[in-house]
Motif scaffolding. Structure first.
Motif, PDB file in Angstrom:
ATOM      1  N   GLY A   1      -8.203  -0.748  20.464  1.00 55.60           N
ATOM      2  CA  GLY A   1      -8.981   0.441  20.164  1.00 55.60           C
ATOM      3  C   GLY A   1     -10.024   0.155  19.093  1.00 55.60           C
ATOM      4  N   LEU A   2      -9.605  -0.595  18.093  1.00 52.19           N
ATOM      5  CA  LEU A   2     -10.510  -0.855  16.965  1.00 52.19           C
ATOM      6  C   LEU A   2     -11.747  -1.629  17.378  1.00 52.19           C
ATOM      7  CD1 LEU A   2      -8.061  -1.777  14.058  1.00 52.19           C
ATOM      8  CD2 LEU A   2      -9.145   0.408  14.540  1.00 52.19           C
ATOM      9  N   ILE A   3     -11.588  -2.581  18.274  1.00 56.21           N
ATOM     10  CA  ILE A   3     -12.771  -3.364  18.655  1.00 56.21           C
ATOM     11  C   ILE A   3     -13.584  -2.666  19.737  1.00 56.21           C
ATOM     12  CG2 ILE A   3     -11.702  -5.556  17.988  1.00 56.21           C
ATOM     13  CD1 ILE A   3     -11.164  -6.141  20.937  1.00 56.21           C
ATOM     14  N   GLY A   4     -13.081  -1.532  20.194  1.00 59.84           N
ATOM     15  CA  GLY A   4     -13.893  -0.703  21.083  1.00 59.84           C
ATOM     16  C   GLY A   4     -13.804  -1.029  22.556  1.00 59.84           C
TER      17      GLY A   4
ATOM     18  N   THR B   1      -0.211 -10.481   7.282  1.00 58.95           N
ATOM     19  CA  THR B   1      -1.029  -9.498   7.984  1.00 58.95           C
ATOM     20  C   THR B   1      -0.673  -9.510   9.461  1.00 58.95           C
ATOM     21  OG1 THR B   1      -2.785 -11.106   8.290  1.00 58.95           O
ATOM     22  CG2 THR B   1      -2.912  -9.699   6.336  1.00 58.95           C
ATOM     23  N   THR B   2      -1.341  -8.630  10.190  1.00 62.28           N
ATOM     24  CA  THR B   2      -1.144  -8.531  11.641  1.00 62.28           C
ATOM     25  C   THR B   2      -2.521  -8.451  12.280  1.00 62.28           C
ATOM     26  OG1 THR B   2      -1.118  -6.138  11.496  1.00 62.28           O
ATOM     27  CG2 THR B   2       1.008  -7.242  11.364  1.00 62.28           C
ATOM     28  N   CYS B   3      -2.559  -8.419  13.578  1.00 61.76           N
ATOM     29  CA  CYS B   3      -3.871  -8.316  14.219  1.00 61.76           C
ATOM     30  C   CYS B   3      -4.555  -7.023  13.786  1.00 61.76           C
ATOM     31  CB  CYS B   3      -3.766  -8.417  15.729  1.00 61.76           C
ATOM     32  SG  CYS B   3      -2.531  -7.380  16.498  1.00 61.76           S
ATOM     33  N   LEU B   4      -3.723  -5.993  13.554  1.00 60.23           N
ATOM     34  CA  LEU B   4      -4.308  -4.718  13.173  1.00 60.23           C
ATOM     35  C   LEU B   4      -4.966  -4.797  11.801  1.00 60.23           C
ATOM     36  CD1 LEU B   4      -4.819  -1.739  13.522  1.00 60.23           C
ATOM     37  CD2 LEU B   4      -2.452  -1.280  12.899  1.00 60.23           C
TER      38      LEU B   4
ATOM     39  N   SER C   1       5.520  -6.889   6.632  1.00 62.21           N
ATOM     40  CA  SER C   1       4.545  -6.939   7.709  1.00 62.21           C
ATOM     41  C   SER C   1       3.511  -5.850   7.473  1.00 62.21           C
ATOM     42  CB  SER C   1       5.290  -6.698   9.031  1.00 62.21           C
ATOM     43  OG  SER C   1       4.379  -6.506  10.074  1.00 62.21           O
ATOM     44  N   HIS C   2       2.291  -6.247   7.263  1.00 63.28           N
ATOM     45  CA  HIS C   2       1.238  -5.283   6.981  1.00 63.28           C
ATOM     46  C   HIS C   2       0.543  -4.925   8.282  1.00 63.28           C
ATOM     47  CE1 HIS C   2      -1.492  -3.011   4.574  1.00 63.28           C
ATOM     48  NE2 HIS C   2      -2.545  -3.744   4.917  1.00 63.28           N
ATOM     49  N   GLY C   3       1.013  -3.823   8.873  1.00 61.83           N
ATOM     50  CA  GLY C   3       0.472  -3.410  10.165  1.00 61.83           C
ATOM     51  C   GLY C   3       1.299  -2.252  10.693  1.00 61.83           C
ATOM     52  N   SER C   4       1.257  -2.073  11.996  1.00 57.65           N
ATOM     53  CA  SER C   4       2.085  -1.044  12.627  1.00 57.65           C
ATOM     54  C   SER C   4       3.550  -1.441  12.499  1.00 57.65           C
ATOM     55  CB  SER C   4       1.780  -0.959  14.129  1.00 57.65           C
ATOM     56  OG  SER C   4       0.425  -0.743  14.331  1.00 57.65           O
TER      57      SER C   4
END
Lengths: 458, 551, 458, 551
Positions: free
Chosen positions: D166-169, C105-108, C43-46
């Motif tokens: 946070g990233l999209i502000g 991926t993830t949303c991050l 999982s690529h993310g937090s």
């Protein structure tokens, strides 16, 4: 309360049976006979017996159950049923064209003392039995034993009538599956095949009493053990009898008649009983246990270890037939459940001591009886409640009155489907049983949980 | 041309020659069997005088011919006595008979209070063993009765003999008498051994005799009510009796006793206080009706609450009997009220069922009564027959004098009944009866099934499994009605099968609400899409695209 | 009342989802990746994503669910996750030794815009990917589609990364089983084998997420599709994609990349969908349908004809994933049941019209929505009650509040066992479903029957 | 000699050299990883001054190392705020985070009446879509809050940010402020994006800050009671808080607020009216305790209700704090009363569990607390560690001044708190505190886990899957405790695994009844026969009798 008259106080009874945990021999004989390919069971007695047995088997299997009767009237009861039976044999072979007629007696013909082999010889002499066709029989007096005894007797008749002592041993074994569901017999065949063991399984009601809906009714569907296979049973390497009550007599008969060594095992219900079955197959066939079987075992065990907390210490009441109860109780004890009330209606001296032995480690008083009834069982429960009951459909009355979950198991099951198709023997069968038990217990837990303890994850 | 077509579409029923069908049905049998069955398979033809052909009935089933029939015990204990909730019904014999007749018939019962006795969920048996057969079972029977008394304290205990009991010489009637004296409750026995007679029918007769002899007339308490009737031959399968009770009550008619759906011992005991007996299942209960008339002076009429039309007709008959304008008006009002829903559903369902064929082989009156319900949704009964009826049930009571008494019937006791010196009270004078008859109300009569069936339909008594299959293949009916033993063999042929003994756990089908239930049930069964799946796509369309597209 | 705040009155919502009927893409990708032999999902993310997905999958399967994470911290979120992923790849191959790392991926990481193929190439260049080992990836932004989409994307990645266009077509077909249980994937394999069809089934989580208890933990159990098999998928005769949402993208990708013709079928749940599946296998392989399959079909049909009275006209509410719901609804309608409230949380235009088409014959108003939630579903039920609901464990709250029986079906099931072992696809799966439905309905009937209508025989 | 034995019986734990085990644990890692892990794997040794070795903790998990840890959102929304029933907890982000934290933690809650608000069975999310990520999600957030308000009319709405927010502000705090003004209810937001910090721990801190800033002190209503305390860091998993509440009530101690098991918004708002804060889970809640002391003058003490002995000790501490003989007596009485059953079961279970080994790798305080319970039944904790704790949780708060603030910790806001001008009210004078301290009651202190563990035990922070497996193979413990992700991998190794997050749907394990529950549960787990079946008979006894008897 449906059973509103059942008091908590237990009064000894010597003469009155209330809500029996058994029925009579002939129905078991009829069921067994349906496990021969192209066989028509025949009830030698009043036609009511046949009607009752067919009805009960039909309700349990939801399948056609074909059988004929000697249709005794008063005259036959006085003068004997010979002419009825000969006429029946003639009619059956003419109209319904089976390969085998499997005659079982009833309390009536037994009390009269009809001699079936003699009548059958007479029918033969009179040319009523077409060439290549057979009439076999079992004596199944209703006032001895139970439906399981009848099953055992008809199964023994298969050995007695058909098994031939061959010149050399064949690379096959006999498996007598006992009074189990068609699905169980099928599963036992599958397991043997998976092990690479050639097996004659008899009787075999699979594809007879769990046949497909195809838009075509076949009087003799494709299932059942063939005469040829039964003949060869006398030349098998050995016989594995599953269940003392239902299968041992036939196994012994094969030994006596054809010198086929026999092994007595418990019905392969649950982990350790199935282990024993697999282990015998392995040793008999001289093969390694295949991965596929180990996989099934491991999956069953996985459910046990994953869900142990829900099994542990749960008290159960069991009603059923002795062979099933022995294995079931052992299975339950093996996963730390506590079967504490155990009733079979089938008499038998070994049953109680065997159950005592199995439940020795259960830290609770255990009630067990062979030759008991559901009335007593219910009273036991009133005196010492349980978390779950397992047994046939008649238990639903107790389940409702006492508000105890019920897992249907055994014979007869008249109000649910599934037993005909999904086995409870073998590791897979064990998984099914555990699923059923868990569903019952967890449904109850969900029902009774106060809102704050209603759980998403179990 | 062969009338029987295996696996092909059936020709229109009209194109089939029923006589040819009959010939083919019996062609396979050995000669003697064929001759006998030939008398029991009749092509119906109703004469101008309402005469019908003679049918062989209530004769022995031929050994080896797979039959629907049960035994005398089933008729006595299972059918007639079983539904009475406050009797301890004790089966004397090996365990089987008691076990099989335990809760399997769907006789519903509804005690008035949670404390009231209800032994129906219980099975009582002496469970005879080897040694009892050898040394006799009377001792065990006595002990069992005592044990039953000690535990349950019932008002009455009835004992039912199974096959071996007579043979081993147990005198159950003497035991009953002894125990009656000892316990001070009513104890009575039935010699209904399974081999008695040729079917359940013998058991009905034995039951009728016993209940009449031992119970009816014991209690002269009279229920309140202007119009007090008994309902005879209604066993409350699936709640039928509840629906009939509902309708009767609405009409202001008082039900004194039902024989024997939702019944109690007291109802039987005081049933002679009613003013009219109405008979539903003629076969199983007409003996009681007859005897009550002779002993107490209560007339009986045939009624039928199966079918909304029949129910209405039956209510009108009862009203007519009482010759009371208030009752007649009330009955008409109720019928009108009830028929609103009936007619609505009837029309809806009829649109989907009209012209479809039904076959009914069941019981001793159901094969007749249910034809009315099918007719109400436009379905035709192409063939029907009884499992255990007598000629009078087919041809009407007018043939009674012609029925030969054979050995099997003779063995059933025929009670000699005389007017009760104290209680005989003719409810109507001979003149009144004559007047009512002139007015179209027939007493002590049943016209039978055949006169109501179309010409050319096949009437088959005690149909066999073999004949069942051939009939289905020939006519491909939309629905087949019989019992549990027949159910799945029929359905495996792709034909929906409705049980008319147990209703497949459906019901009620009696009365007006019952009619609506039945219409909907038949609609479900004959119009479901599920019967279209019998062939898999590859069976319908077996060719293989050898050069499959993805190649 | 557990859901005491759910009002009957339905108020339109455009922004607020309450009690979702879906979850996010990455968990589906993780599940799919577990269906490759010796693959570690990544999982690529937090690290919370990975923890949540592993937890949910574990609760559903009651099995180890191994997966790694890039463990993003604030720094990675600002500067990109490249160094985290490269470090992860290095550590994973060193410590956990899989053959494949399947990165989703993830949303991050999607919002940041990490380019996985580029990072993966860099790792390759830096020698972090041992020879013969693979890193594959799928983009699975949580804010698009649902868990089913993620499953579809990772399945597609298998085709994209591994399938090779071979010189000649092999005598085999590809079967993409869709987002179903391991038991279902196993059953699909069994059916293909029974038909005599050689099949590459991918993904295949059987023997990974329904593995045995053997006393030994294997990081990479024996299940999963092999890389070799995936490679050969490009040379298969054709691809059978089961379920539009989960399987079609991979099938299309194989067609595009390797010119493998593809057929889109519904998930083989129920009679007619299984018929279609069998028929395609038959035509593809040019074989006759074996008796054993016809037998299974006939048995399923037998339950339908035997128990039709209990199915007929029963109203149901269904919540689940689109591919499952389409087949399930079709099955239910085919046996005269009435699915009247149908909700999936997975968006998709075709779903609603397909359900409309399937339920056209249902004589009752039908509510259906793609992109709905269980809150709305519950409100529908309050407005128009049903006899039974089917869906995941979260429905138990509605079941309890509204006193409606629940058959657990779909994902996730967190409070019962069985789904991992007993399939619901194929004819046998259909039998299981019918048994479950009947048990639920008949248990309720038994519970609610007045005493006089409490039935022994059903 | 290798300390790690795959598949063989483990040597007695005493015979194993923990230093060698440590070396082998890290041997497989790449150098840098090994170096880092080396700091987090410590062979325990308690000095005479109660000093313990320094452990690496609250540092980043190395990417690719399979960790137990979750994220900041999980710590904030899942752990701290989740259990409050009357808050609408709205997750702002894609659907997953809300879904996964929906009802999965077994925080029980018991509203006083069926009408009282309880939103815990609900999951609220803005379910952000592609276009929201591109164009910003504030609009949707605002709309979602309005919709939630319109449907539910809650007292307060809290907003939780997930990773992309946070990233999209999106400025969730401004949105919260606006909505608070518009709706007239409290609306507040948490910037608990999953990438904040290195574990759940960051989320706890964020939650503590938020709840302190936005809720605590809003309501000056004071609950009746002589001894009023708050319970901090108790989340009512499996009903733990209920048991503690039961015991406190029995002692006459008033619970003002729990943070946050079985809690309500009002409890938080008035929690500053209590006279003592008792801290259960030091890691997740100590910030609130600290801040409340600074702002309101409420002292805090560390308590622990896990373990009957610990529970008794904690009660005595509370009693001591209040310096009231009546309370002390009452407490002693209750302890004596409760210990009867505890000691009975303890003795019974201890007989079967004595000397068995346990391992605990879980949480931020549970790995410590549960050692007490194991000790009470004679079981030894051979290794333990936390999932998300800091050095102070291991080594005690005395190391706080030495803890270096790194980038990850720095990103979490440290609130500046000053005494409330109106409400600051020191509950004890400095003299009283000093006196109590002399008397053995320590304030604002937590001694950490390591000082309570035996020398030579292994303390492992943020244990990895790889290390977990090796540890089990080395020590073959009788039981292993961790979370759901670890459960089945451990059990597949034939070792029973107890979840100490969710309790495997068991519990309560706190207090006296909880202790009894736990003893029995562990007894069940470590003494069950089921673990004896792992090998099939043919695996134990594989030889084949080639000449099988029946030949």
């Amino acid at each position: 309360m449906l059973l509103r008259h059942t008091p908590e106080a237990i009064r000894e009874r010597r003469a009155l049976t209330i809500n029996p945990a058994k029925t009579c021999q002939p129905i078991g004989a009829m069921y067994a006979a349906l496990g021969i390919h192209r066989c028509l069971p025949h009830s030698h007695g009043s036609q009511g017996c046949c009607a009752y047995h067919r009805s009960t088997l039909t309700r349990h299997f939801k399948e056609p159950v074909m059988a004929a009767t000697s249709s005794f009237t008063e005259g036959a009861s006085v003068f004997g049923g010979q002419s009825n039976l000969i006429q029946a044999i003639d009619n059956i072979f003419t109209v319904y064209e089976p390969d085998v007629i499997a005659v079982h007696t009833t309390c009536l013909s037994e009390t009269i003392g009809d001699d079936i082999p003699q009548i059958s010889r007479k029918a033969q002499a009179e040319g009523k039995i077409p060439p290549g066709k057979f009439v076999i029989h079992a004596n199944t007096p209703s006032y001895v034993g139970s439906h399981v005894t009848g099953f055992a007797n008809m199964t023994k008749a298969m050995a007695d009538y058909f098994a031939e002592r061959g010149g050399k041993r064949l690379e096959q074994i006999n498996i007598i599956p006992g009074y189990v569901e068609p699905s169980d017999m099928e599963e036992i065949r599958r397991i043997a095949a998976e092990m690479g063991v050639r097996a004659v399984v008899f009787p075999d009601t699979s594809n007879v009493l769990n046949r497909p809906q195809t838009g075509k009714f076949e009087m003799y569907p494709r299932g059942g053990v063939s005469i040829e296979a039964l003949r060869s049973a006398g030349s098998s390497k050995c016989t594995v009898a599953l269940g003392r009550t239902a299968s041992w007599p036939a196994a012994r008969a094969l030994d006596v008649k054809c010198n086929v060594h026999c092994e007595l095992l418990d019905l392969p219900i649950g982990l350790t009983a199935t282990d024993a079955f697999i282990d015998v197959l392995r040793r008999v066939a001289g093969v390694s246990v295949p991965d596929s079987i180990n996989l099934e075992r491991g999956r069953l065990l996985d459910i046990v270890t994953d869900m142990h907390q829900y099994f542990y210490g749960k008290k159960l009441g069991l009603v059923g037939d002795p062979d099933q109860l022995v294995s079931l109780a052992e299975f339950l004890v093996s996963i730390d459940m506590w079967p504490i009330h155990i009733v079979t209606g089938t008499p038998g001296r070994k049953f109680e001591s065997r159950i005592r032995e199995i439940t020795r480690g259960v830290p609770h008083e255990v009630n067990v009886t062979a030759g008991g009834d559901m009335f007593l069982f219910h009273q036991w429960i009133k005196n010492d409640p349980v978390d779950l009951i397992m047994g046939n459909t008649y238990l639903k009355y107790i389940a409702r009155d006492e508000d105890i979950p019920l897992v249907r198991f055994g014979f007869p099951i008249l109000d649910r489907v599934g037993h005909g198709y999904f086995p409870t023997v073998g590791y897979r069968g064990g998984m099914r049983l555990l699923e059923k038990i868990l569903d019952a217990l967890l449904d109850r837990k969900d029902r009774d949980a106060p809102e704050e303890a209603f759980e998403l994850v179990l | 041309m062969s009338a029987i077509h295996e696996g092909k579409a059936a020709p229109a029923a009209e194109a089939i020659d029923p006589a040819a069908v009959k010939q083919e049905l019996i062609a396979k049998y050995p000669t003697k069997v064929a001759r006998k069955r030939g008398k029991q398979i009749i092509v119906n033809r109703v004469g101008e005088d309402c005469s019908v052909p003679e049918i062989g009935a209530n004769t022995r089933t031929i050994p080896g011919i797979i039959t629907q029939r049960g035994c005398s015990y089933a008729g006595c204990k299972g059918v007639v006595l079983g539904p009475t909730r406050d009797l301890v019904n004790l089966t004397h014999g090996p365990i089987g008979c008691g076990f099989y007749s335990w809760l399997t018939r769907r006789n519903q019962t509804r005690p008035a209070t949670p404390e009231e006795a209800n032994f129906m969920p219980y099975c009582f048996s002496t469970d005879l063993q080897d040694e009892d057969i050898v040394f006799g079972g009377e001792k065990k029977l006595r002990a069992a009765i005592l044990e039953a008394y000690d535990i349950f304290h019932p008002k009455a205990i009835s004992i039912f003999a199974t096959c071996p009991v007579g043979l081993i010489g147990d005198d159950i009637h003497t035991v009953a008498k002894e125990m009656k004296e000892r316990l001070g409750i009513n104890v009575f026995a039935f010699s209904c051994e399974g081999y008695k007679g040729v079917s359940q029918s013998a058991g009905h007769h034995i039951a009728n005799n016993g209940i009449f002899k031992h119970v009816v007339g014991l209690d002269d308490t009279s229920r309140e009510g202007k119009y007090r009737i008994n309902l005879l031959g209604e066993y409350n399968i699936g709640g039928d009796a509840f629906e009939i009770e509902r309708v009767l009550e609405k009409c202001g008619i008082t039900l004194v006793a039902t024989f024997s759906g939702n019944s109690t011992y007291e109802q039987f005991a005081s049933s002679h206080m009613a003013d009219l007996n109405t008979v539903m299942c003629h076969r199983s209960i007409n003996y009681v009706a007859e005897m009550m008339e002779r002993k107490f002076g209560i007339p009986w009429i045939k009624t039928n609450f199966i079918g909304a039309g029949s129910a209405a007709k039956s209510l009108r008959k009862i009203a007519k009997y009482f010759e009371d304008r208030e009752l007649s008006d009330r009955v008409e009002e109720i019928i009108a009220e009830e028929m609103v829903e009936v007619e609505k559903v009837q029309a809806e369902v009829r649109a989907r069922c009209e012209g479809k064929l039904a076959m009914l082989f069941v019981g001793g009156s159901r094969a007749h009564h249910y034809q009315d319900l099918f007719a109400e949704i436009g379905m035709r009964t192409i063939s029907a027959g009884y499992e255990f009826a007598h000629r009078d049930d087919y041809e009407g009571r007018r043939v009674l004098p012609d029925i030969k008494v054979d050995a099997d019937s003779r063995s059933i006791e025929e009670l000699e009944v005389h007017p009760d010196p104290d209680r005989y009270r003719p409810r109507k004078t001979a003149e009144q009866i004559a007047e009512l008859k002139r007015d179209g109300l027939s007493f002590n009569d049943y016209e039978g099934m055949m006169v109501r069936m179309a010409d050319g339909t096949l009437v088959i008594d005690d149909i066999s499994q073999y004949e069942t299959e051939r009939m289905i293949e020939t006519y491909k009916p939309a629905i087949f009605c019989a019992g549990i033993k027949e159910k799945y063999a029929v359905q495996k042929k792709g034909i929906p099968m409705k049980q008319l003994h147990s209703y497949d756990s459906g019901g009620p089908y009696a009365g007006f609400k019952g009619a609506v239930n039945f219409y909907r049930e038949i609609d479900r069964m004959v119009n479901s899409r599920i019967w279209s799946y019998l062939k898999a796509p590859w069976q319908t369309n077996p060719e293989l695209a050898a050069t499959y597209a993805c190649e």
